[in-house]
Write a protein that holds these residues in place. Structure first.
Motif: not given
Lengths: 452, 484
Positions: A52, A58-59, A63, A69, A82-83, A86, A90, A95
Motif C-alpha cells: 500500500c 495506490l494509483n 487515490v 485514506l 503509505c499516508c 498518498a 493527491n 489521511t
C-alpha cells in the motif's frame, strides 16, 4: 465519498464494514490474496492487492479520486509511508494512520504536518484510557464520556437477586435517588428503547446517562461497593499494559505486570521502574496465585490471545477479585461472552473505529457534524453528541411536544456548561450541546435528522 | 441452505419477468391479435400470482447468503424464468408442445438462438418480439438487472457478490467501481446505450422499425433469433456490415467500455484478451475469405460473408447471411473451432471465453517449461497482474466438466440416429449458446426434428452453458441441500 483502507486486519475490516454500511465507496488494499478474497465477501468493496505504500498500488486503488485514506496495517512505518505517498499523489486527500509504537507516537504527533497526516489513532492508548476510567470507578461495565467529561453513558448489568431486578423504570429514581436516564436496554442481544413502563429483567444491560459528579452516588445507591483500587494486576506486557501502567501509577495505584517474555520484561522494567514486573506464564494459575492474585483489587487481562484473557478473567472472578476487565480482539462474539463472569470487556479496535467514524462523518457533513460518536450496546446503538445552532429545529420547544424518530432518546442537554438529564419539560437552546442515543439502524448524521 | 432468501429472490425475479412481458402484450394489442393478448395476459397473471405466493411464503427471510445460495439462486431463477416464459408460445398454440416452447424460450434467454420453428415469418409480431427481447434480457443477465434496480439493504455483505459471480460469464467477476450495485447499473447503462446506437444505425439503413428492433436486441444479447426465415440473408450490405461490427462490439468485455468512458483509453487498448480476440477474428476472417472466394462473386462479397459469419460465431450470436453449411470443410472447421472459443469474459457472448483460452495456453507453456527444468518457478500473468493458483485450479475444473458434459450430451442425443457432425455441432451450438450448427442443424435448418429427450438434454446444455456450469451443477448436487 471514496475511501481507501490499507490493511485489512481487525481494525481495517471493522472500519470498512462500518463505512460501507454507511454507503461510502470503499477500496481495500492488502498484500494477501486470501485476506482480500475473504474481505470482499464481507464488505461491498473493491480490492487491490499489493504494497500500500507504493505509487502503483495506490494509483490502482484510485487515490487521485479518493477523499480519505486510512492506513491500518500492522506496521507503523508502513502506515506513515503509505499516508505520505498518498499525500504526494493527491494533495487534497485526508489521511488517517494507526500509530501504535509509544516511541513514535509523541514525535509523530508533533510532525503530523510533515508526514501529511490528518489524524492518527492509537488503539492501545485509547484502550488504556478506557480501562483506567473503569478502574477509577469500579462497578460500571463500560463508560463513555461526553461534553468535556461532564456527562457519561455508563453500562450497568442487572444481576440476579440484585436491587434492580424486576423494577419498572418509572420507579428507578426511588432506588438511585439521583437524576439518571436509561437510554438503551440490551436484552438477549436485542436493543430496546425503553419508556417509563419498561420493566427491568435479570441479565439486562442498561446504558444510563448521568452527570459525572453523580456517578459515585449512583453506585452507592445501587448497592455496589465502590472502593478505589490500590493494587492492579495486568496480565501481558504489550502496548496497552505500558500505557495503562503509566496512567495508573500517575494516579497513585500500584501495578504488577505479568509477562512471559524475559526480554520484554526487562524492557518494561526499564520503561516503568515504579511497576512490579514479573516474568512468568499467566496461563499457569500457580503463577497468578503466587503473585498474589487474591490481594489485588482489580485484574486486567491484556495478552494478545482472547482465549487466554477469557480463561484468566474467569479464574480471577472465581477467586473473588472484585473487578475484572478483559481485553478482546474480536468483538463479534460479544453475545456469547455476555453470559460469562469475565467482567467488563474492552475492545481496542472498536474504540479507534469510533474516532475514525466520527472523523469521516465530520468530513461529509462539515456544518453540524457530530462532536463525538460512541458505539454502545455491542455496536447495536450509538451515543452521539451534537451542538445546537440557529438552524436546529424545535429550539425552545418542550421535549414532550417534539416528535422524535423511533429509537432516538435525548439523553442529556448541556446548557451553559451545566449538564441536565432532561424530562418532558426540558428544552434546548442555540449554543447548547445535546447527547442522544439511537439504535444504529441508520446513522444520525446531523441533529435535524432526529425529528420526524 | 437459506431457502427463504432464495425464494424471495425468485419472487422478485418473477415480478420482473411479468414486467418484461408488457411490451409484447402492447404489441399484440396494436396488431389486434386479441386472442394472443389474452394469452400474454393470462401468463402475466400466473406469474404475478406465483410471485405473490412465493413472496408471502418467504416474507420472513433472514440474511445469511453464501456462495452456495448464490449458485442455487442463479440456477433456480433461470429455470423459473424459462418455465414461465415458455407459456405464451404454448398457450397461443403456435408451438403446441410445451417442451418445444421451453426449448425456444431457453434458447432465447440463454442467447443461443437455436430454434425449433420451421417458419418464422408467419409468427405474430408479439411472439417474435418476446423471443428477441428474451435475448436482450438474458444477455447481460436478469439477476444483474435486479441487483441494479433494487437495493439489497446496507448489510448485504457478500450477497450481491455471490449472485453476480454465479451469473456473470468469465473466470471471476471484476468490479469496475467499488459498489457492486453501481457496477451492475453501469454495465446495464453501457448495454442500453450500445443497443440504442445499434438500433439507430439499423434504422438509418432503411430497415423496418420492428425488424430493426428485433435484430438490435438479438445482436446486443448475442442471441441470434432472426425475424426472417433466412436470418439476415436478404438484407442490404450496409445492414450486414453494421451487424457484423456490433456483434463484435458486444463480444468485448464491457468493463473496457467503462475504461474508455472514464478516459482510460490507454489501459483499455492494452487489454490482452481484446488483442487475442481481435486477432482470432482477423485470422479466421482472412482464412475463410480465401477459402470461399470462389463461391461468391468477388473478394469483397467473400470478405463480407466471412467477416459476418466469423463475428457471428465467435460472439456466439448465430445470425447468418448465407448457408455456411455449404462452405468447404476447411472453413467449417474454423467455424467449429470458433464455436468453442467464444467471446470475451464480461461480455454478453457465450462460449469457453477467450481469457480462459489465454490462461490455459499460458499454463500449458509453463507446464512444459517446468518439465524441462523441474525447479523452475513461474507465475502466470495477464495484463501485468498475477493470476492466483486458485483461479487456475478452478479453470482446470471448469475445463474438465465442460468437456465431460459435452461428451455425455453428444452421447445422449446420438440415440436419435442423426449424423455425428449433426450431434457434435448441435451440442456445441447449444452449450456455447451459438445457435446454428452444421448438417441437420445448419443455419437454414433447425432443431425441430430432435426427439423430446434430446431436446431436454439440449435445454440443459444451453442453461449450463449460459450460467457457466456451476450454478446448474450446484442445483443438481445433493450436497447443496444438506443441512449445515
Amino acid at each position: 465519498m471514496n475511501v481507501i483502507i490499507a490493511g485489512c486486519g481487525k481494525l481495517g475490516m471493522t472500519i470498512a464494514g462500518n463505512l460501507s454500511a454507511a454507503g461510502y465507496n470503499m477500496t481495500l488494499i492488502d498484500s494477501s490474496d486470501i485476506i482480500l478474497e475473504h474481505a470482499i465477501e464481507v464488505v461491498d468493496a473493491m480490492a487491490v492487492r499489493g504494497n500500500c505504500a507504493t505509487m502503483a498500488v495506490l494509483n490502482d486503488a484510485g487515490v487521485a479520486n479518493a477523499e480519505l485514506l486510512i492506513a491500518t496495517t500492522g506496521s507503523d512505518e508502513l502506515n506513515l509511508l503509505c499516508c505520505m505517498t498518498a499525500r504526494s499523489l493527491n494533495p487534497d486527500i485526508h489521511t488517517i494512520a494507526r500509530i501504535r509504537n509509544p516511541e513514535y507516537y509523541e514525535q509523530t504527533r508533533e510532525m503530523r504536518e510533515s508526514f501529511g497526516l490528518s489524524l492518527m489513532v492509537n488503539p492501545e492508548k485509547k484502550a488504556a484510557k478506557a480501562i483506567h476510567k473503569l478502574i477509577s470507578l469500579p462497578g460500571f461495565m463500560k463508560r463513555d464520556t461526553f461534553a468535556k467529561d461532564k456527562v457519561e453513558v455508563v453500562e450497568i448489568k442487572v444481576d440476579e437477586g440484585g436491587i434492580l431486578a424486576d423494577v419498572p423504570l418509572i420507579d428507578l429514581y426511588k432506588i438511585v435517588k439521583c437524576k439518571v436516564l436509561v437510554c438503551v436496554i440490551l436484552r438477549d442481544g436485542e436493543v430496546i428503547t425503553p419508556d417509563g413502563s419498561t420493566v427491568l429483567k435479570v441479565n439486562d444491560r442498561l446504558f444510563v446517562t448521568a452527570q459525572t459528579n453523580d456517578l459515585s452516588l449512583l453506585l452507592k445507591n445501587l448497592g455496589i461497593i465502590s472502593k478505589t483500587a490500590d493494587k492492579v494486576m495486568l496480565i501481558g506486557g504489550g502496548g496497552i499494559s505500558l500505557y495503562l501502567a503509566e496512567e495508573l501509577i500517575n494516579s497513585g495505584i500500584s501495578v504488577e505486570i505479568i509477562e512471559q517474555n524475559l526480554a520484554r520484561c526487562e524492557e518494561l522494567a526499564e520503561l516503568i521502574p515504579q511497576a512490579e514486573i514479573i516474568h512468568g506464564d499467566a496461563g499457569k494459575h500457580s503463577t497468578l496465585e503466587s503473585e498474589g492474585l487474591s490481594t489485588c483489587d482489580a485484574i486486567v487481562s491484556l495478552t494478545g490471545m482472547d482465549e487466554l484473557n477469557i480463561i484468566t478473567s474467569l479464574y480471577a472472578s472465581d477467586h473473588g477479585v472484585s473487578q475484572v476487565i478483559t481485553k478482546v480482539g474480536y468483538a463479534d462474539d460479544y453475545g456469547m461472552l455476555d453470559r460469562l463472569p469475565i467482567g467488563s470487556l474492552v475492545c481496542p479496535k472498536e474504540l479507534s473505529c469510533n474516532t475514525i467514524v466520527r472523523y469521516v462523518r465530520a468530513m461529509t457533513n462539515k456544518e453540524g457534524a457530530a462532536l463525538s460518536v460512541h458505539t454502545i450496546a455491542d455496536g447495536l446503538a450509538e451515543a452521539v453528541e451534537f451542538k445546537v445552532d440557529d438552524s436546529t429545529l424545535n429550539i425552545n420547544v418542550p421535549l414532550k411536544k417534539i416528535k422524535l424518530k423511533k429509537g432516538i432518546i435525548i439523553a442529556s442537554i448541556i446548557h451553559k456548561d451545566i449538564p441536565i438529564i432532561p424530562n418532558g419539560d426540558s428544552h434546548f437552546e442555540a449554543g447548547d450541546t445535546i447527547i442522544l442515543t439511537t439504535n444504529a439502524d441508520k446513522a444520525v448524521l446531523s441533529l435535524n435528522d432526529i425529528f420526524l | 441452505m437459506n431457502y427463504k432468501m432464495v425464494g424471495k429472490f425468485l419472487a422478485e425475479i418473477l415480478a420482473l419477468e411479468a414486467i418484461f412481458m408488457l411490451p409484447s402484450l402492447i404489441i399484440s394489442l396494436c396488431d389486434k391479435e386479441y386472442s394472443l393478448s389474452f394469452d400474454f395476459l393470462i401468463t402475466i397473471l400466473i406469474i404475478m400470482a406465483s410471485s405473490g405466493v412465493l413472496m408471502f411464503l418467504c416474507r420472513k427471510a433472514k440474511m445469511g447468503f453464501y456462495q452456495r445460495e448464490g449458485y442455487v439462486c442463479a440456477g433456480a431463477c433461470w429455470i423459473m424464468l424459462s418455465l414461465f416464459g415458455a407459456l405464451p408460445f404454448f398457450f397461443s398454440g403456435r408451438i403446441p408442445n410445451y417442451i418445444d416452447s421451453l426449448f425456444e424460450i431457453v434458447s432465447g434467454f440463454t442467447t443461443t438462438g437455436a430454434t425449433i420453428l420451421n417458419e418464422v415469418e408467419s409468427m405474430p409480431r408479439a411472439l417474435l418480439f418476446w423471443r428477441s427481447f428474451s435475448h436482450w434480457i438474458g444477455g447481460m443477465g436478469v439477476l444483474v438487472l435486479l441487483l441494479a434496480l433494487v437495493s439489497m439493504g446496507k448489510n448485504n455483505n457478500g450477497f450481491t457478490l455471490h449472485i453476480l459471480r454465479a451469473e456473470s460469464p468469465g473466470p471471476d467477476v471484476s468490479r469496475i467501481v467499488p459498489k457492486m450495485r453501481q457496477t451492475a447499473v453501469i454495465l446495464y447503462v453501457i448495454y442500453l446505450v450500445l443497443t440504442l446506437i445499434n438500433y439507430i444505425m439499423l434504422l438509418l439503413g432503411d430497415m423496418d422499425w420492428f425488424e430493426a428492433l428485433c435484430t438490435a436486441l438479438g445482436t446486443a444479447g448475442t442471441g441470434g433469433f432472426g425475424v426472417r426465415n433466412d436470418s439476415l440473408g436478404s438484407y442490404s450490405s450496409y445492414i450486414i456490415w453494421v451487424t457484423t461490427i456490433f456483434m463484435m462490439l458486444f463480444g468485448i468485455n464491457f468493463s473496457l467500455y467503462h475504461l474508455i468512458v472514464t478516459k482510460k483509453f490507454k489501459v483499455a487498448i492494452k487489454d490482452q484478451e481484446l488483442h487475442v480476440y481481435l486477432f482470432i477474428i482477423l485470422v479466421a476472417t482472412t482464412l475463410i475469405t480465401f477459402n470461399i472466394r470462389g463461391n461468391y462473386g468477388g473478394t469483397l462479397e467473400a470478405i463480407k460473408h466471412a467477416a459476418f459469419q466469423v463475428s457471428s460465431i465467435v460472439t456466439s450470436t448465430g445470425y447468418c447471411t448465407v448457408d455456411f453449411n455449404l462452405w468447404p470443410d476447411f472453413s467449417r472447421g474454423i467455424l467449429l473451432f470458433l464455436m468453442i472459443i467464444g467471446a470475451c469474459a464480461g461480455s454478453t457472448g457465450g462460449g469457453f471465453k477467450v481469457i480462459r483460452l489465454i490462461l490455459l495456453v499460458k499454463s500449458a507453456r509453463r507446464g512444459l517449461k517446468q518439465m524441462l527444468s523441474p525447479n523452475r518457478v513461474e507465475v502466470i500473468r495477464v495484463n501485468g497482474h498475477q493470476i492466483s493458483e486458485k483461479v487456475m485450479n478452478t479453470l482446470n475444473i471448469y475445463l474438465t466438466v465442460y468437456v465431460l458434459m459435452m461428451l455425455v450430451s453428444i452421447f445422449l442425443i446420438s440415440f436419435d440416429g442423426n449424423s455425428v457432425l449433426t450431434n457434435v455441432s448441435a451440442v456445441m451450438a447449444c452449450f456455447n449458446n451459438i445457435g446454428p450448427g452444421f448438417d441437420m442443424v445448419g443455419p437454414l435448418s433447425n432443431f425441430a426434428d430432435f426427439s423430446i429427450p434430446s431436446k431436454v438434454v439440449l435445454i440443459f446444455d444451453m442453461l449450463a452453458g449460459r450460467l457457466e456450469i456451476m450454478p446448474i451443477l450446484a442445483m443438481c448436487s445433493l450436497s447443496t441441500y444438506r443441512r449445515r
